[in-house]
Write a protein that holds these residues in place. Sequence first.
Motif, PDB file in Angstrom:
ATOM      1  N   TYR A   1      47.067   6.158  39.543  1.00  0.00           N
ATOM      2  CA  TYR A   1      47.206   7.544  39.957  1.00  0.00           C
ATOM      3  C   TYR A   1      47.824   8.373  38.838  1.00  0.00           C
ATOM      4  O   TYR A   1      48.796   7.949  38.199  1.00  0.00           O
ATOM      5  N   CYS A   2      47.295   9.547  38.680  1.00  0.00           N
ATOM      6  CA  CYS A   2      47.853  10.525  37.768  1.00  0.00           C
ATOM      7  C   CYS A   2      48.778  11.440  38.562  1.00  0.00           C
ATOM      8  O   CYS A   2      48.512  11.732  39.738  1.00  0.00           O
ATOM      9  N   ALA A   3      49.857  11.889  37.936  1.00  0.00           N
ATOM     10  CA  ALA A   3      50.790  12.777  38.615  1.00  0.00           C
ATOM     11  C   ALA A   3      51.321  13.820  37.648  1.00  0.00           C
ATOM     12  O   ALA A   3      51.362  13.586  36.434  1.00  0.00           O
ATOM     13  N   ALA A   4      51.723  14.946  38.208  1.00  0.00           N
ATOM     14  CA  ALA A   4      52.282  16.035  37.405  1.00  0.00           C
ATOM     15  C   ALA A   4      53.616  16.464  37.998  1.00  0.00           C
ATOM     16  O   ALA A   4      53.799  16.429  39.213  1.00  0.00           O
TER      17      ALA A   4
ATOM     18  N   MET B   1      53.510  14.810  32.624  1.00  0.00           N
ATOM     19  CA  MET B   1      52.406  14.058  33.207  1.00  0.00           C
ATOM     20  C   MET B   1      52.757  12.586  33.265  1.00  0.00           C
ATOM     21  O   MET B   1      53.401  12.064  32.353  1.00  0.00           O
ATOM     22  N   GLY B   2      52.312  11.939  34.303  1.00  0.00           N
ATOM     23  CA  GLY B   2      52.631  10.533  34.452  1.00  0.00           C
ATOM     24  C   GLY B   2      51.497   9.743  35.089  1.00  0.00           C
ATOM     25  O   GLY B   2      50.565  10.316  35.656  1.00  0.00           O
ATOM     26  N   TRP B   3      51.615   8.442  34.937  1.00  0.00           N
ATOM     27  CA  TRP B   3      50.686   7.505  35.584  1.00  0.00           C
ATOM     28  C   TRP B   3      51.482   6.502  36.404  1.00  0.00           C
ATOM     29  O   TRP B   3      52.517   5.993  35.961  1.00  0.00           O
TER      30      TRP B   3
ATOM     31  N   TRP C   1      49.560  14.982  42.796  1.00  0.00           N
ATOM     32  CA  TRP C   1      48.951  13.662  42.620  1.00  0.00           C
ATOM     33  C   TRP C   1      47.436  13.778  42.605  1.00  0.00           C
ATOM     34  O   TRP C   1      46.850  14.614  43.293  1.00  0.00           O
ATOM     35  N   GLY C   2      46.818  12.883  41.834  1.00  0.00           N
ATOM     36  CA  GLY C   2      45.378  12.734  41.917  1.00  0.00           C
ATOM     37  C   GLY C   2      45.024  11.734  43.005  1.00  0.00           C
ATOM     38  O   GLY C   2      45.903  11.181  43.670  1.00  0.00           O
TER      39      GLY C   2
END
Length: 123
Positions: free
Chosen positions: A95-98, A34-36, A113-114
């Motif tokens: 943004y959140c990302a997976a 998970m990332g931002w 992505w969110g």
Amino acid sequence: QVQLVESGGGSVQAGDSLRLSCAASGRTFSSYAMGWFRQAPGKEREFVASKSWSGGTTWYADSVKGRFTISRDNAKNTAYLQMNSLKPEDTAIYYCAASLRDYISRQAHCDYWGQGTQVTVSS
């Protein structure tokens, strides 16, 4: 497929704190790093922080080291970004990302992505 929904953004003063949340649904959350990321007006989207799917490894951009903390709760399918000592230059859409990889350090690593949440820091 993974759906990501960010929350927790807002308008704060310099020096304040915010905690962003990223709720995930769909496939097994614990399988994803998970990332931002963030994107300020007129600038490209940039990496902020990430955590491996196992939770054992984290990465931070130099600009946020010591101020931001990424965490994840696999039982709640949620990732967090605790932001302390906020500065006006932290103003951006976050943004959140997976990723199916075990790490994220740039946008190309991300599979989902969110929609983003706005953070505004005034001086």
